[in-house]
Design a protein around this motif. Sequence first.
Motif, mmCIF file in Angstrom:
data_model
loop_
_atom_site.group_PDB
_atom_site.id
_atom_site.type_symbol
_atom_site.label_atom_id
_atom_site.label_comp_id
_atom_site.label_asym_id
_atom_site.label_seq_id
_atom_site.Cartn_x
_atom_site.Cartn_y
_atom_site.Cartn_z
ATOM 1 N N PRO A 187 -4.982 14.152 0.152
ATOM 2 C CA PRO A 187 -4.820 15.612 0.148
ATOM 3 C C PRO A 187 -3.624 16.040 0.988
ATOM 4 C CG PRO A 187 -7.091 14.974 0.613
ATOM 5 C CD PRO A 187 -6.270 13.732 0.714
ATOM 6 N N VAL A 188 -2.853 16.977 0.473
ATOM 7 C CA VAL A 188 -1.685 17.471 1.195
ATOM 8 C C VAL A 188 -2.105 18.130 2.506
ATOM 9 C CG1 VAL A 188 0.251 19.092 1.115
ATOM 10 C CG2 VAL A 188 -0.395 17.823 -0.932
ATOM 11 N N GLU A 189 -3.221 18.858 2.463
ATOM 12 C CA GLU A 189 -3.631 19.655 3.631
ATOM 13 C C GLU A 189 -3.987 18.791 4.833
ATOM 14 O OE1 GLU A 189 -3.614 21.972 0.106
ATOM 15 O OE2 GLU A 189 -4.794 20.160 0.515
ATOM 16 N N THR A 190 -4.412 17.551 4.623
ATOM 17 C CA THR A 190 -4.809 16.691 5.743
ATOM 18 C C THR A 190 -3.814 15.558 5.963
ATOM 19 O OG1 THR A 190 -6.231 15.385 4.261
ATOM 20 C CG2 THR A 190 -7.255 17.208 5.461
ATOM 21 N N ARG A 191 -2.611 15.700 5.400
ATOM 22 C CA ARG A 191 -1.628 14.620 5.500
ATOM 23 C C ARG A 191 -1.246 14.310 6.938
ATOM 24 N NH1 ARG A 191 1.074 19.260 4.782
ATOM 25 N NH2 ARG A 191 3.111 19.556 5.782
ATOM 26 N N ALA A 192 -1.147 15.351 7.781
ATOM 27 C CA ALA A 192 -0.675 15.146 9.154
ATOM 28 C C ALA A 192 -1.594 14.201 9.915
ATOM 29 C CB ALA A 192 -0.579 16.481 9.879
ATOM 30 N N GLN A 193 -2.896 14.418 9.798
ATOM 31 C CA GLN A 193 -3.852 13.557 10.493
ATOM 32 C C GLN A 193 -3.802 12.133 9.963
ATOM 33 O OE1 GLN A 193 -4.271 16.622 9.192
ATOM 34 N NE2 GLN A 193 -6.197 17.561 9.893
ATOM 35 N N ARG B 274 0.843 -1.186 0.000
ATOM 36 C CA ARG B 274 0.000 0.000 0.000
ATOM 37 C C ARG B 274 0.884 1.243 0.000
ATOM 38 N NH1 ARG B 274 -3.826 0.314 4.747
ATOM 39 N NH2 ARG B 274 -4.732 1.950 3.441
ATOM 40 N N VAL B 275 0.562 2.162 -0.890
ATOM 41 C CA VAL B 275 1.347 3.385 -1.050
ATOM 42 C C VAL B 275 0.427 4.595 -0.947
ATOM 43 C CG1 VAL B 275 2.863 4.684 -2.589
ATOM 44 C CG2 VAL B 275 2.987 2.175 -2.549
ATOM 45 N N TRP B 276 0.865 5.600 -0.203
ATOM 46 C CA TRP B 276 0.146 6.870 -0.141
ATOM 47 C C TRP B 276 1.012 7.945 -0.795
ATOM 48 C CZ3 TRP B 276 -1.833 7.300 5.653
ATOM 49 C CH2 TRP B 276 -2.829 6.333 5.854
ATOM 50 N N LEU B 277 0.476 8.569 -1.824
ATOM 51 C CA LEU B 277 1.127 9.692 -2.480
ATOM 52 C C LEU B 277 0.215 10.908 -2.413
ATOM 53 C CD1 LEU B 277 2.509 7.884 -5.679
ATOM 54 C CD2 LEU B 277 3.723 8.350 -3.535
ATOM 55 N N PHE B 278 0.770 12.090 -2.625
ATOM 56 C CA PHE B 278 -0.018 13.309 -2.517
ATOM 57 C C PHE B 278 -0.815 13.589 -3.793
ATOM 58 C CE2 PHE B 278 3.218 15.216 0.675
ATOM 59 C CZ PHE B 278 2.615 14.516 1.707
ATOM 60 N N GLN B 279 -2.003 14.094 -3.586
ATOM 61 C CA GLN B 279 -2.868 14.523 -4.683
ATOM 62 C C GLN B 279 -2.421 15.899 -5.167
ATOM 63 O OE1 GLN B 279 -5.903 12.834 -5.688
ATOM 64 N NE2 GLN B 279 -6.131 14.289 -7.339
ATOM 65 N N GLU B 280 -2.183 16.021 -6.472
ATOM 66 C CA GLU B 280 -1.772 17.296 -7.052
ATOM 67 C C GLU B 280 -2.980 18.017 -7.662
ATOM 68 O OE1 GLU B 280 1.213 18.030 -6.362
ATOM 69 O OE2 GLU B 280 1.947 16.028 -5.843
ATOM 70 N N VAL B 281 -2.799 19.289 -8.011
ATOM 71 C CA VAL B 281 -3.887 20.046 -8.633
ATOM 72 C C VAL B 281 -4.360 19.337 -9.898
ATOM 73 C CG1 VAL B 281 -4.521 22.239 -9.704
ATOM 74 C CG2 VAL B 281 -3.045 22.229 -7.683
ATOM 75 N N ASN B 282 -3.421 18.936 -10.732
ATOM 76 C CA ASN B 282 -3.725 18.143 -11.928
ATOM 77 C C ASN B 282 -2.976 16.829 -11.762
ATOM 78 O OD1 ASN B 282 -4.375 17.164 -14.444
ATOM 79 N ND2 ASN B 282 -2.818 18.365 -15.511
ATOM 80 N N ASN B 283 -3.657 15.807 -11.293
ATOM 81 C CA ASN B 283 -2.986 14.596 -10.828
ATOM 82 C C ASN B 283 -2.721 13.552 -11.907
ATOM 83 O OD1 ASN B 283 -1.989 13.666 -8.192
ATOM 84 N ND2 ASN B 283 -3.262 11.873 -8.587
#
Length: 430
Positions: A77-83, A39-48
């Motif tokens: 989402p980058v903004e909620t990555r910490a949680q 399982r991999v988590w990557l960040f969602q970009e504006v144009n992904n």
Amino acid sequence: MKLSVRMVAVAAVLATAACAPQTSGNSSSDKDEKTGTLRVWLFQEVNNKPKEQVVDSVLAEFEKEHEGTEVTVEYIPVETRAQRITAAFNDPRSAPDLIEYGNTDTAGYVKDGGLADVTEDFGAWDEAKDTDPTARQSVTVGGKVYGVPYFVGVRALYYRTDVFEELGLDVPRTQAELISTAKQIRAAKPELYGLAVGGAYTYGAMPFIWAHGGELATGKGGSYAAAIDSAAARKGIEAYTSLFGDDNCPAANCAAMTGNDTITAFAAGKAAMAIGGDFSHAAVEAGKAKGKYAVVPLPGVKAGTIAPAFAGGNNLGVLRSTTHRTLAVDLMKRLASKEAQGELFEAMGFLPTFSDVRQQVAAKEAFVKPFVETLAADTKFVPASPAWAQIDAGQVLPTMFQEVVSGKKDVATASADAARKMNDAFGSAG
């Protein structure tokens, strides 16, 4: 290889975070399975989409060479990555094997015990020798390596060439000119933001603070004290927050905007200027601004100077709790390889972390020049403290900006409150 399994519904993503118990469970796994699902988590970009295509290409080769192995990717989402990531550290059962994380998060994630020590793996990786020193530093804590650099990023000023030509405007040479030009555009074209700004866009605001001689904090070696309430920092805060109003970017619309939101507005033709990264290039090219914009370094206070930019970027790291360590390390290296970083640059405009690869792409692509110039100028970083993850997750700086632009507090009060919160975090980090 089923591409559909790589995109997980947002509802499922949020549910996972909500269900993760808040108890310590980030112990290292004693398993190292050579097959199964990674399982991999990557960040969602504006144009992904372009990013997905590069990643899928790497995964196809990886799965081909590792029979019995499948990789699923969630773009979070980058903004909620910490949680999300903190919850994963606390619940290995729901945690991924490999994550993309911001380079500002390294110290905090290491303190949390969530990232695997890959010092030996990094040292044995032939390509690692060409990683630039700053990028290498971003994955190093206490002399040990906890991941690999994925890309490096800095921000500069995007502006609409057609709007500037129509209104007979010169490209701003100072921050004062930047502010006045933004308001001049808004007055002439009220359907546009002069300069798209965001109350939740911390890294877009930092150059204003630094250009005025301010600092976020002072100290080193893990011991820091907030400086966001200094006289110089307050001048920068005043400059940035002066851009929130009906004469440029109305607070009602812009106070909650993130960095991605400002680039989305620019790409959609709703703003004449925006502070965006080299990593924003693909999104702008895919929007209505395509062919009608240029990029220059963000000006400093004095003409001819470049505002200090945040030396950003992302890394990839293996979680300590993984039960597929060997596979996860192999996939991490493949995703961050010279070939993959070159393809990621072609797709997204993300600057490679390898010095030789970056020189190659800079020679080929003109749009890279202002970002390379910015990198060569006075770039800065956030405090290298585990406390920064807490400060970032707590939205301390966005709250400060939003309190000012909403009129709830003046700059002196809001910055003093922010400094107090930062010092509490520094104190708790030890």
